[in-house]
Design a protein around this motif. Sequence first.
Motif, PDB file in Angstrom:
ATOM      1  N   PRO A   3       0.809  -1.227   0.000  1.00 21.24           N
ATOM      2  CA  PRO A   3       0.000   0.000   0.000  1.00 21.24           C
ATOM      3  C   PRO A   3       0.844   1.280   0.000  1.00 21.24           C
ATOM      4  O   PRO A   3       0.501   2.260  -0.650  1.00 21.24           O
ATOM      5  CB  PRO A   3      -0.820  -0.124   1.280  1.00 21.24           C
ATOM      6  CG  PRO A   3      -0.943  -1.592   1.508  1.00 21.24           C
ATOM      7  CD  PRO A   3       0.371  -2.159   1.035  1.00 21.24           C
ATOM      8  N   ALA A   4       1.975   1.266   0.696  1.00 20.43           N
ATOM      9  CA  ALA A   4       2.856   2.437   0.717  1.00 20.43           C
ATOM     10  C   ALA A   4       3.427   2.712  -0.674  1.00 20.43           C
ATOM     11  O   ALA A   4       3.531   3.875  -1.093  1.00 20.43           O
ATOM     12  CB  ALA A   4       3.976   2.234   1.724  1.00 20.43           C
ATOM     13  N   ALA A  11       1.371   9.607  -5.714  1.00 21.90           N
ATOM     14  CA  ALA A  11       1.988  10.911  -5.471  1.00 21.90           C
ATOM     15  C   ALA A  11       2.935  11.293  -6.601  1.00 21.90           C
ATOM     16  O   ALA A  11       2.983  12.456  -7.018  1.00 21.90           O
ATOM     17  CB  ALA A  11       2.724  10.904  -4.137  1.00 21.90           C
ATOM     18  N   THR A  12       3.668  10.321  -7.118  1.00 19.01           N
ATOM     19  CA  THR A  12       4.577  10.584  -8.237  1.00 19.01           C
ATOM     20  C   THR A  12       3.804  11.025  -9.468  1.00 19.01           C
ATOM     21  O   THR A  12       4.196  11.969 -10.157  1.00 19.01           O
ATOM     22  CB  THR A  12       5.407   9.322  -8.561  1.00 19.01           C
ATOM     23  OG1 THR A  12       6.134   8.936  -7.395  1.00 19.01           O
ATOM     24  CG2 THR A  12       6.368   9.569  -9.707  1.00 19.01           C
ATOM     25  N   LEU A  13       2.696  10.340  -9.749  1.00 20.18           N
ATOM     26  CA  LEU A  13       1.863  10.711 -10.892  1.00 20.18           C
ATOM     27  C   LEU A  13       1.290  12.122 -10.713  1.00 20.18           C
ATOM     28  O   LEU A  13       1.214  12.891 -11.674  1.00 20.18           O
ATOM     29  CB  LEU A  13       0.719   9.710 -11.077  1.00 20.18           C
ATOM     30  CG  LEU A  13       1.121   8.319 -11.577  1.00 20.18           C
ATOM     31  CD1 LEU A  13      -0.047   7.357 -11.466  1.00 20.18           C
ATOM     32  CD2 LEU A  13       1.611   8.404 -13.014  1.00 20.18           C
ATOM     33  N   LYS A  14       0.910  12.456  -9.514  1.00 21.19           N
ATOM     34  CA  LYS A  14       0.352  13.779  -9.237  1.00 21.19           C
ATOM     35  C   LYS A  14       1.429  14.859  -9.356  1.00 21.19           C
ATOM     36  O   LYS A  14       1.192  15.916  -9.921  1.00 21.19           O
ATOM     37  CB  LYS A  14      -0.275  13.788  -7.836  1.00 21.19           C
ATOM     38  CG  LYS A  14      -0.900  15.093  -7.449  1.00 21.19           C
ATOM     39  CD  LYS A  14      -2.148  15.381  -8.256  1.00 21.19           C
ATOM     40  CE  LYS A  14      -2.842  16.623  -7.683  1.00 21.19           C
ATOM     41  NZ  LYS A  14      -3.929  17.060  -8.523  1.00 21.19           N
ATOM     42  N   ARG A  15       2.624  14.579  -8.847  1.00 18.71           N
ATOM     43  CA  ARG A  15       3.724  15.557  -8.935  1.00 18.71           C
ATOM     44  C   ARG A  15       4.167  15.762 -10.384  1.00 18.71           C
ATOM     45  O   ARG A  15       4.609  16.837 -10.760  1.00 18.71           O
ATOM     46  CB  ARG A  15       4.910  15.095  -8.096  1.00 18.71           C
ATOM     47  CG  ARG A  15       4.699  15.299  -6.618  1.00 18.71           C
ATOM     48  CD  ARG A  15       5.975  15.026  -5.826  1.00 18.71           C
ATOM     49  NE  ARG A  15       5.727  15.150  -4.407  1.00 18.71           N
ATOM     50  CZ  ARG A  15       5.605  14.127  -3.574  1.00 18.71           C
ATOM     51  NH1 ARG A  15       5.726  12.880  -4.023  1.00 18.71           N
ATOM     52  NH2 ARG A  15       5.362  14.334  -2.300  1.00 18.71           N
ATOM     53  N   ALA A  36      -6.611   0.166  -8.034  1.00 21.19           N
ATOM     54  CA  ALA A  36      -6.103   1.408  -7.449  1.00 21.19           C
ATOM     55  C   ALA A  36      -6.963   1.790  -6.258  1.00 21.19           C
ATOM     56  O   ALA A  36      -8.107   1.351  -6.149  1.00 21.19           O
ATOM     57  CB  ALA A  36      -6.131   2.518  -8.493  1.00 21.19           C
ATOM     58  N   PRO A  37      -6.426   2.616  -5.359  1.00 21.20           N
ATOM     59  CA  PRO A  37      -7.239   3.105  -4.247  1.00 21.20           C
ATOM     60  C   PRO A  37      -8.393   3.974  -4.764  1.00 21.20           C
ATOM     61  O   PRO A  37      -8.351   4.459  -5.896  1.00 21.20           O
ATOM     62  CB  PRO A  37      -6.258   3.952  -3.427  1.00 21.20           C
ATOM     63  CG  PRO A  37      -4.904   3.569  -3.891  1.00 21.20           C
ATOM     64  CD  PRO A  37      -5.056   3.077  -5.285  1.00 21.20           C
ATOM     65  N   LEU A  43      -7.338  11.542  -2.881  1.00 15.51           N
ATOM     66  CA  LEU A  43      -7.496  12.959  -2.565  1.00 15.51           C
ATOM     67  C   LEU A  43      -7.013  13.254  -1.152  1.00 15.51           C
ATOM     68  O   LEU A  43      -6.290  14.237  -0.922  1.00 15.51           O
ATOM     69  CB  LEU A  43      -8.959  13.356  -2.716  1.00 15.51           C
ATOM     70  CG  LEU A  43      -9.297  14.825  -2.668  1.00 15.51           C
ATOM     71  CD1 LEU A  43      -8.571  15.585  -3.772  1.00 15.51           C
ATOM     72  CD2 LEU A  43     -10.783  15.023  -2.777  1.00 15.51           C
ATOM     73  N   ARG A  44      -7.356  12.409  -0.204  1.00 14.44           N
ATOM     74  CA  ARG A  44      -6.911  12.581   1.186  1.00 14.44           C
ATOM     75  C   ARG A  44      -5.382  12.483   1.270  1.00 14.44           C
ATOM     76  O   ARG A  44      -4.732  13.264   1.969  1.00 14.44           O
ATOM     77  CB  ARG A  44      -7.588  11.522   2.056  1.00 14.44           C
ATOM     78  CG  ARG A  44      -7.424  11.732   3.530  1.00 14.44           C
ATOM     79  CD  ARG A  44      -8.319  10.821   4.360  1.00 14.44           C
ATOM     80  NE  ARG A  44      -8.383   9.437   3.920  1.00 14.44           N
ATOM     81  CZ  ARG A  44      -9.473   8.880   3.357  1.00 14.44           C
ATOM     82  NH1 ARG A  44     -10.561   9.582   3.182  1.00 14.44           N
ATOM     83  NH2 ARG A  44      -9.467   7.626   2.989  1.00 14.44           N
ATOM     84  N   HIS A  45      -4.796  11.542   0.525  1.00 15.00           N
ATOM     85  CA  HIS A  45      -3.337  11.373   0.508  1.00 15.00           C
ATOM     86  C   HIS A  45      -2.656  12.610  -0.077  1.00 15.00           C
ATOM     87  O   HIS A  45      -1.651  13.090   0.458  1.00 15.00           O
ATOM     88  CB  HIS A  45      -2.979  10.123  -0.287  1.00 15.00           C
ATOM     89  CG  HIS A  45      -1.514   9.827  -0.330  1.00 15.00           C
ATOM     90  ND1 HIS A  45      -0.772   9.556   0.801  1.00 15.00           N
ATOM     91  CD2 HIS A  45      -0.645   9.783  -1.378  1.00 15.00           C
ATOM     92  CE1 HIS A  45       0.492   9.350   0.458  1.00 15.00           C
ATOM     93  NE2 HIS A  45       0.589   9.481  -0.854  1.00 15.00           N
TER      94      HIS A  45
END
Length: 97
Positions: A3-4, A11-15, A36-37, A43-45
């Motif tokens: 999960p981590a 996060a990498t995809l978002k950045r 996927a989550p 969004l919370r992450h």
Amino acid sequence: MTPAQILSLAATLKRERPARTSAQVRRIMTDTLGDAPSESTLLRHFRTLELPTGVREVFGRFEADYPSEIWVGDGLHGPRINGRKRICPRSSTTRSA
């Protein structure tokens, strides 16, 4: 993947592209990993990592200083249709731009 690692990939995809929404990130992850989550988890992450989430700041409220300053609403009684009363809502702007 753990999960981590999955959240790290999100996060990498978002950045990589900050304008991507959590739905887009989820779709990319589902296409590549098969699962996927949820969007709300992503969004919370993103908010936890202080990544932009696409939520815009509010610039001001749409308020009037006194009643009927901005608009006036009314209902007009129209003809009966199939035995039922017909009320036509009507509104007009009282402020000119």
